[in-house]
Design an enzyme around this catalytic site. Structure first.
Site, mmCIF file in Angstrom:
data_model
loop_
_atom_site.group_PDB
_atom_site.id
_atom_site.type_symbol
_atom_site.label_atom_id
_atom_site.label_comp_id
_atom_site.label_asym_id
_atom_site.label_seq_id
_atom_site.Cartn_x
_atom_site.Cartn_y
_atom_site.Cartn_z
ATOM 1 N N GLU B 115 -4.271 25.812 11.145
ATOM 2 C CA GLU B 115 -5.439 26.215 12.183
ATOM 3 C C GLU B 115 -5.046 27.007 13.195
ATOM 4 O O GLU B 115 -6.340 27.675 13.483
ATOM 5 C CB GLU B 115 -5.363 24.580 12.917
ATOM 6 C CG GLU B 115 -6.089 23.398 11.993
ATOM 7 C CD GLU B 115 -5.060 22.821 11.314
ATOM 8 O OE1 GLU B 115 -3.832 23.419 11.234
ATOM 9 O OE2 GLU B 115 -5.515 22.062 10.481
ATOM 10 N N HIS B 184 -6.976 10.919 13.799
ATOM 11 C CA HIS B 184 -8.355 11.447 13.435
ATOM 12 C C HIS B 184 -9.480 10.921 14.202
ATOM 13 O O HIS B 184 -10.764 11.251 13.820
ATOM 14 C CB HIS B 184 -8.642 11.048 11.853
ATOM 15 C CG HIS B 184 -7.796 11.496 10.886
ATOM 16 N ND1 HIS B 184 -6.269 11.499 10.775
ATOM 17 C CD2 HIS B 184 -8.186 12.456 9.732
ATOM 18 C CE1 HIS B 184 -5.936 12.217 9.628
ATOM 19 N NE2 HIS B 184 -6.976 12.834 9.350
#
Lengths: 339, 378
Positions: B115, B184
């Site tokens: 990321e 999440h």
């Protein structure tokens, strides 16, 4: 001083001149820091000059440089005017970053100098992206990313080496291994201290270079740059060097022995090149004196410029948080202007 | 916004009475992370084009976003999409399904699981003249790129004295409601809304999902788009193209109380307004749309009329976006208030997996209705 028009054409005299410019500029910065003209964190490059000068010898003005918080030297030899760097360190409006960056954040769009990044490892992904843009736009350019041995413990280093190798990006990763991440010795923070070996594990061509020998650095950088420009993908140089001064002006330097520092000082890259040039009768003491005088004049002019430069008005404090509208109310597109 | 009525109708349709029930109906087959079947998404893939995009066409939120990306890729060769599984997989929520085949691997670029690396590369590419759309799978994963987003994207323009703007768009999924547990499901958009130099968007409707991307790409500075995971399967009008990315929208008008929501809580606030109307309480429903900079004027105008405010935020209450909005109302409209400001936020707990626990942790239509009732009876 302007950047050379073609890569790798630096004469011994020019390499010497550039190293001396960095050395004398930073020595003057120490005085100014003691006099509280310059504040904040300031990191000196003294001792490491051969790295920046040798690597940048391989660049054309079109190439891109991403650097660290120890970047005065890189900026100077890429052509960022000493006046603009000094004014930045004084926190003045005429500084290259209009007084918003200081010593650690020298930026200059005109010279494709993308900072001045003070997050260790933080410049690597940006360098990969700049190179990606060059490739996608079909521009035959190279990006050099300077970082230290400390960055090689950061995840961003590993993410980026993989990314750059995977996409064969035209990046030269220039690792300035000065053996200390701030005060932590390389051997105390890395299980594998052969940094080139680790870079090579990503499929990147990598080798160590004597970073105290500007001719060796220039030669290695020239070879790496040639391969990168020929499409061979990213290269990594482990430039083994040493900083003669402490990490920053705040650092009492308790973690290194005087004997170690003295040993390295004997390998001063400027002294070494002068000795080589004298042996080859390329320079005399009189020539050196002239060179020193020219450099001193440049630096004193920069100091005088910074001293009299106005400060940024406080009313402008919040400018540049967001882009300002350009002509006709359209958003300004500075990035395009420099491509 | 002209989109208001249609959008609220679409949202109400998806969430009649109780949004949690409606979301439950939609979720399993439409929006579960990594469980979107390609057969299903492939069926959707063709829909917008066959339906001749325009005011009349309808699409799911996912299709609307895909259409926006497709339009941007066609319109500007500097635009490219980059992220984990955006290409061969078709996007972890199937947003980019089919785009690799249409535009090729250079412009629909799969990345390693890095990321910080690929967000930073997006920043560099933007500095190099491209117009990257970087996709991060979920807001929780974006924390791995926080250094690049905050220390570089948001900062470079100011720190360089105005020299280096970063024309980058980062899209990511946010929010809970799909039983994906605590890594999440969070709503960190409020954190990003804390950062000067970023523009934060939260499309709640299909029209905004399609229409916000192009102006975000036109913005010379970094824009983050937060797509609530529960919205991907919700259908609505596709709209006619770009929308403004500066203002909040009044999605429903009422004189008694102002419900302030955004993204995934907007359909819940609209459903709560329906329920309140049945009790004779008429609510203004503001969809913030833009979380930074906040559209204070729309909020204050509404509170000035209704004199009551309920802020609905899937983020946590402590130090969150709802706290910021509440403080602004207190600063700018204190003397307009007839009742204390109410907040309906996520419980102060990492979002749990079990369905009943997750539902209990999130703002729901009944809790919004109860909070609104509290303001009108106090």
């Amino acid at each position: 001083m302007s950047v050379k028009n073609s890569a790798g054409s630096g004469s011994h005299r020019e390499l010497l001149r550039q190293m001396l410019r960095i050395r004398r500029f930073e020595e003057r910065c120490v005085e100014l820091y003691s006099g509280e003209k310059i504040r904040g964190f300031m990191h000196l490059y003294i001792g490491e000059e051969a790295v920046a000068v040798g690597v940048c010898d391989a660049l054309t003005p079109d190439d891109v440089v991403v650097s660290t918080y120890r970047e005065h030297g890189h900026a100077l030899i890429r052509g960022v005017p000493a006046t603009s760097i000094m004014a930045e360190m004084y926190g003045r409006a005429a500084g290259c970053s209009r007084g918003r960056g200081g010593s650690m954040h020298i930026f200059d769009a005109a010279h494709r100098f993308y900072g001045g990044n003070a997050i260790v490892g933080g410049g690597l992904p940006v360098a990969a992206g700049l190179a990606l843009a060059d490739r996608m736009r079909g521009r035959n350019r190279m990006t050099v990313c300077f970082f230290g041995d400390g960055a090689m413990a950061e995840g961003e280093f590993h993410e980026c080496l993989n990314l750059a190798a995977l996409w064969r990006l035209p990046v030269l990763f220039a690792c300035e291994n000065n053996l200390y991440a701030m005060g932590t010795a390389l051997a105390r923070s890395h299980a594998q201290t052969d940094l080139a070996l680790r870079a090579a594990s990503y499929g990147v061509a990598a080798w160590p270079v004597d970073g105290m020998d500007v001719l060796a650095v220039a030669d290695a950088a020239g070879r790496a740059a040639g391969a990168i420009r020929a499409g061979a993908g990213p290269h990594f140089l482990e430039l083994r060097t040493y900083r003669f001064r402490a990490h920053s002006m705040y650092d009492p330097d308790r973690y290194r022995s005087k004997a170690e520092i003295e040993q390295w000082r004997k390998r001063d890259p400027i002294d070494a090149l002068v000795a080589t040039m004298k042996a080859e009768r390329e320079i005399t003491d009189a020539d050196l004196a002239v060179l020193e005088k020219e450099i001193s004049a440049e630096i004193e002019q920069a100091v005088a410029f910074a001293e009299q430069a106005p400060v940024e008005p406080v009313e402008d404090l919040t400018r540049f948080v967001c882009s300002e509208p350009g002509p006709g109310g359209k958003p300004a597109r500075r990035v395009e202007a420099i491509l | 916004m002209s989109a208001g009525t249609a959008a609220s109708r679409a949202a109400s349709k998806a969430a009649p009475g109780d949004a949690s029930t409606a979301a439950g109906k939609v979720a399993p087959e439409h929006v579960t992370h990594e469980h979107v079947t390609h057969e299903h998404a492939a069926h959707e893939h063709a829909a917008p084009e066959n339906a001749a995009p325009g005011n009349a066409a309808t699409a799911t939120y996912r299709e609307a976003m895909r259409e926006a990306i497709r339009e941007a890729l066609r319109r500007d060769d500097r635009v490219f999409l980059m992220g984990e599984d955006v290409g061969a997989y078709g996007g972890c929520f199937a947003v980019s399904l089919g785009l690799l085949e249409e535009f090729g691997p250079e412009r629909v670029r799969d990345t390693p699981l890095s990321e910080a690396g690929f967000v930073g590369a997006g920043i560099g590419a933007a500095l190099g003249g491209m117009r990257p759309i970087v996709e991060i799978m979920t807001v929780n994963f974006s924390l791995l790129a926080l250094d690049q987003i905050v220390n570089n994207a948001a900062t470079l323009l100011h720190m360089s004295g105005g020299q280096f703007n970063v024309p980058l768009v980062i899209r990511m999924t946010t929010g809970a409601g799909r039983q994906l547990a605590a890594q999440h499901s969070h709503s960190f958009e409020g954190w990003y809304a804390h950062i000067p130099g970023l523009r934060i968007l939260a499309p709640a409707t299909t029209e905004d999902a399609r229409g916000m991307l192009w102006p975000a790409l036109e913005d010379p500075d970094p824009v983050l788009i937060f797509e609530h995971g529960s919205l991907y399967g919700v259908p609505g009008p596709l709209g006619s193209g770009p929308v403004d990315i500066t203002s909040a929208a009044l999605r429903r008008s009422g004189a008694d109380v102002t419900l302030i929501a955004y993204g995934g809580t907007t359909p819940k606030a609209l459903a709560a307004a329906d329920a309140l109307a049945a009790e004779g309480v008429e609510a203004d429903v503001i969809d913030l749309r833009v979380l930074r900079p906040l559209d204070d004027a729309t909020i204050m105008e509404s509170v000035g009329r209704t004199h009551r405010a309920v802020i609905v935020d899937e983020g946590w209450r402590s130090g969150g976006l709802s706290a910021e909005i509440g403080a602004r109302i207190a600063e700018h409209a204190f003397y307009e208030l007839d009742a204390p400001i109410q907040r309906v936020c996520a419980a102060e707990v990492p979002i749990p997996y079990a369905r009943h626990l997750e539902e209990a942790a999130l703002p729901q239509v009944p809790s919004i209705v109860a909070a609104a009732r509290e303001t009108v009876t106090s």
